[in-house]
Write an enzyme that holds these catalytic residues in place. Structure first.
Site, PDB file in Angstrom:
ATOM      1  N   HIS A 147      16.265  88.044  47.009  1.00  0.00           N
ATOM      2  CA  HIS A 147      16.626  88.743  45.777  1.00  0.00           C
ATOM      3  C   HIS A 147      16.275  90.195  46.021  1.00  0.00           C
ATOM      4  CE1 HIS A 147      12.302  88.843  45.128  1.00  0.00           C
ATOM      5  NE2 HIS A 147      12.310  87.611  45.600  1.00  0.00           N
TER       6      HIS A 147
ATOM      7  N   THR B 244       9.308  91.084  43.026  1.00  0.00           N
ATOM      8  CA  THR B 244       8.249  90.389  42.283  1.00  0.00           C
ATOM      9  C   THR B 244       7.297  91.338  41.548  1.00  0.00           C
ATOM     10  OG1 THR B 244       8.320  88.490  43.740  1.00  0.00           O
ATOM     11  CG2 THR B 244       6.245  88.889  42.594  1.00  0.00           C
TER      12      THR B 244
ATOM     13  N   ARG C 121      -0.087  89.811  43.140  1.00  0.00           N
ATOM     14  CA  ARG C 121       0.648  90.795  42.342  1.00  0.00           C
ATOM     15  C   ARG C 121       1.134  90.227  41.012  1.00  0.00           C
ATOM     16  NH1 ARG C 121       3.353  90.053  47.189  1.00  0.00           N
ATOM     17  NH2 ARG C 121       5.414  89.083  47.165  1.00  0.00           N
TER      18      ARG C 121
ATOM     19  N   ASP D 115       9.820  80.668  44.054  1.00  0.00           N
ATOM     20  CA  ASP D 115      10.161  81.798  44.919  1.00  0.00           C
ATOM     21  C   ASP D 115      10.014  81.429  46.392  1.00  0.00           C
ATOM     22  OD1 ASP D 115      10.936  84.656  45.011  1.00  0.00           O
ATOM     23  OD2 ASP D 115       9.039  84.860  46.062  1.00  0.00           O
TER      24      ASP D 115
ATOM     25  N   LYS E 299       0.531  84.309  43.452  1.00  0.00           N
ATOM     26  CA  LYS E 299       0.477  85.591  44.173  1.00  0.00           C
ATOM     27  C   LYS E 299      -0.446  86.570  43.457  1.00  0.00           C
ATOM     28  CE  LYS E 299       5.371  85.236  45.451  1.00  0.00           C
ATOM     29  NZ  LYS E 299       6.696  85.840  45.309  1.00  0.00           N
TER      30      LYS E 299
ATOM     31  N   ASP F 244      10.482  86.895  36.988  1.00  0.00           N
ATOM     32  CA  ASP F 244      10.315  88.265  37.471  1.00  0.00           C
ATOM     33  C   ASP F 244      11.592  88.828  38.095  1.00  0.00           C
ATOM     34  OD1 ASP F 244      10.079  86.401  39.536  1.00  0.00           O
ATOM     35  OD2 ASP F 244       8.751  87.676  40.723  1.00  0.00           O
ATOM     36  N   HIS F 245      12.526  87.927  38.412  1.00  0.00           N
ATOM     37  CA  HIS F 245      13.830  88.317  38.969  1.00  0.00           C
ATOM     38  C   HIS F 245      14.632  87.048  39.152  1.00  0.00           C
ATOM     39  CE1 HIS F 245      12.168  86.735  42.676  1.00  0.00           C
ATOM     40  NE2 HIS F 245      11.126  87.537  42.516  1.00  0.00           N
TER      41      HIS F 245
ATOM     42  N   HIS G 275      13.179  81.292  48.879  1.00  0.00           N
ATOM     43  CA  HIS G 275      13.258  82.086  50.111  1.00  0.00           C
ATOM     44  C   HIS G 275      13.423  81.214  51.358  1.00  0.00           C
ATOM     45  CE1 HIS G 275      12.672  86.100  48.630  1.00  0.00           C
ATOM     46  NE2 HIS G 275      11.565  85.785  47.993  1.00  0.00           N
TER      47      HIS G 275
ATOM     48  N   ASN H  61       7.590  95.850  45.726  1.00  0.00           N
ATOM     49  CA  ASN H  61       6.428  95.122  46.246  1.00  0.00           C
ATOM     50  C   ASN H  61       5.614  96.038  47.153  1.00  0.00           C
ATOM     51  OD1 ASN H  61       7.153  92.792  44.950  1.00  0.00           O
ATOM     52  ND2 ASN H  61       8.085  91.848  46.761  1.00  0.00           N
TER      53      ASN H  61
HETATM   54 ZN    ZN Z   1       9.222  87.175  42.711  1.00  0.00          ZN
END
Ligand code: ZN
Length: 538
Positions: free
Chosen positions: A473, A74, A158, A285, A156, A330-331, A289, A95
């Site tokens: 991921h 991320t 970040r 995300d 998030k 982001d992925h 997960h 991360n």
């Molecule tokens: Zn992410």
């Protein structure tokens, strides 16, 4: 959906009348990042969208965007989007990485923390933009025009921080049960209003969400233990369960509602300058997960997100502002191996916990007769040899560790720092990159490991699915690297370009449209969004 509608409806009342005047540069740039949206997942659903995604599909469509680097997490992913810089330039390699110079026992550094400061919130790190060593689009815009305003909201920290950069007017993320910002910043009334709506929502029990007809074909339980299953959920939750709220479509609804609220409250795009609104939709995300990508849950989420994006655009339309939207991820992501193996993809499996660096290191320390820890890191990616060892010990540990990892049947390859740094930064299209090219784009000396472990494709680096996350991921492989990239502006001529591009191309593309000079060297290239002989890069 009620939350966004309620806020949107109240905002319609104060919206200005449509402004028919068009200007060469858009007045507002809207950057949307969907946390964990693989190109594969987007391809599966794109024909079924009718709202926000569908509008973006009537613009410039790049189905093969690449988070081109190796560590598809991320923080590095979000850092590429508005900086034009790969992790090898942005410094945001993961991360979390290990920094032995941190003056504390725990040497793991979160990408969004300043370890030299203490948070006033117990158990939290001090959130900061210091680890991002390059400027972002918002800073480029402010350098050209100090009147430009930059607003970032996401689930998030970040995500907001890495896209927002170092000069933000407002920057918010969700923590616990509410939106928060950097310590010491005051909370505007609009955030208090949205937080009050969110608290009310979390306080209400939620029944199962509607299952769209298309999602009925995706609804099938996958048992993971006697008490845990995924695949057939519809997001019902108990009153007060903020954790379940975060892993449901309600989460993105709240994030997009806050973005829409800022757009209208601050009148973004309605002044003399071009403004930037950044939204990190983190819900997919958490759902990916905890529940995987191919069950009823992700299906409900993507249809809901389509609706919420539609509402956001309706709010922006109501302001009459000429805005351009870019959307990416982001992925990508990989579904859980237990479901993949039922559905035509044999061979996926969970990682051998013996690969975790600390575990591997204990055996090596014993063999070499060294006391104390010798290796640091996870079961793949960056692995660090303890710097407190002497030079001969470090060499012996590294040689032994690389050989052991290479011999493991779940390990595809291992590259050392020296091998990676001897590789030039790649310049070819990202779908043609070698593994070393991808690792080079991820490597930042001083932060990256002494060697990098690459797992075999389809090995999920979560050993135990009976609790916590079931899928993830972060790999070097295409299912984690390839993401959609979409651009939309009113009246633009649509086109689809199937050839690969990189997410680092997004920032220079938006800068060119807005007439913003790029003050630093970057990795990305401007994409010409003019479908005809014109060129939006010139
Ligand atoms: Zn992410």
């Amino acid at each position: 959906m009620k939350l966004l509608r309620t806020i949107a409806a109240s905002l319609f009342l104060i919206s200005t009348s449509a402004n028919a005047q068009t200007t060469p540069a858009p007045k507002l740039i809207v950057m949307v990042s969907i946390d964990q949206l693989s190109a594969d997942l987007f391809a599966e659903y794109r024909g079924h969208f009718t709202q926000g995604f569908s509008r973006l599909l009537s613009g410039a469509v790049f189905p093969s965007g690449y988070q081109s680097h190796a560590a598809t997490e991320t923080c590095p992913g979000h850092a590429t989007i508005l900086s034009g810089a790969r992790p090898s330039r942005s410094g945001v390699i993961a991360n979390e990485w290990i920094d032995f110079s941190i003056p504390r026992d725990r040497k793991e550094m979160n990408c969004a923390e300043d370890p030299t400061k203490l948070s006033a919130t117990p158990g939290r790190y001090f959130a900061s933009d210091r680890n991002l060593v390059v400027p972002t689009l918002g800073e480029w815009m402010k350098a050209k025009d100090p009147g430009s305003r930059v607003v970032a909201v996401s689930g998030k920290d970040r995500s907001s921080i890495m896209m927002g950069g170092h000069k933000v007017d407002e920057l918010w993320w969700f923590q616990g049960d509410r939106f928060v910002s950097y310590e010491g910043r005051s909370t505007p009334a609009i955030v208090n209003r949205v937080n009050a709506s969110v608290a009310e929502r979390i306080g209400e029990a939620q029944g199962p969400m509607d299952l769209p007809a298309f999602c009925q074909t995706r609804q099938r339980a996958i048992p993971l233990s006697t008490t845990k299953k995924v695949g057939d959920g519809q997001f019902s939750r108990a009153a007060g369960d903020a954790g379940a709220f975060r892993s449901s479509p309600e989460y993105d609804e709240a994030i997009l509602a806050l973005g829409a609220a800022f757009a209208t409250e601050m009148k973004l795009g309605q002044g003399n300058s071009t403004d930037l609104l950044i939204i990190g939709a983190s819900g997919s995300d958490y759902i990916g997960h905890t529940l995987g990508t191919r069950g009823s849950e992700m299906c409900i989420q993507l249809f809901a997100l389509d609706q919420y994006l539609g509402h956001l655009f309706a709010v922006l339309d109501s302001t009459g502002v000429d805005y351009v939207v870019a959307l990416t991820a982001d992925h990508g992501g990989l579904d859980l191996p237990e479901r993949s193996s039922q559905q035509g993809s044999a061979g996926g499996e969970r990682v051998d916990p013996a690969l975790v660096a600390n575990t591997m290191g204990k055996d090596i320390a014993q063999k070499l007769g060294i006391a104390g820890p010798v290796l640091h890191g996870g079961s793949f990616g960056d692995v660090y040899v303890d710097p407190r060892l002497n030079e001969a010990q470090r060499h012996a540990v590294k040689t032994e560790a690389v050989a052991r990892y290479r011999a493991h049947r779940q390990v595809h390859t291992v590259f050392t720092r020296e091998e990676i740094l001897a590789t030039p930064s790649p310049t070819s299209p990202p779908d043609s990159w070698t593994l070393l090219d991808r690792l080079r784009a991820s490597y930042y000396p001083g932060r990256s490991g002494d060697f990098i472990v690459v797992l075999e494709p389809r090995v999920t680096p979560i050993a135990d699915a009976t609790r916590g996350s079931v899928a993830t991921h972060g790999s070097i492989w295409e299912y984690d690297r390839r993401v959609p990239v979409l651009f939309w502006r009113k009246n633009m001529a649509p086109f689809e370009q199937p050839l690969s591009i990189e997410t680092v191309d997004i920032a220079p593309t938006l800068a060119a449209i807005a007439g913003v000079p790029i003050p630093v060297a970057i990795d990305g290239k401007c994409l010409d969004l003019d479908a005809g002989p014109g060129n939006s890069c010139k």
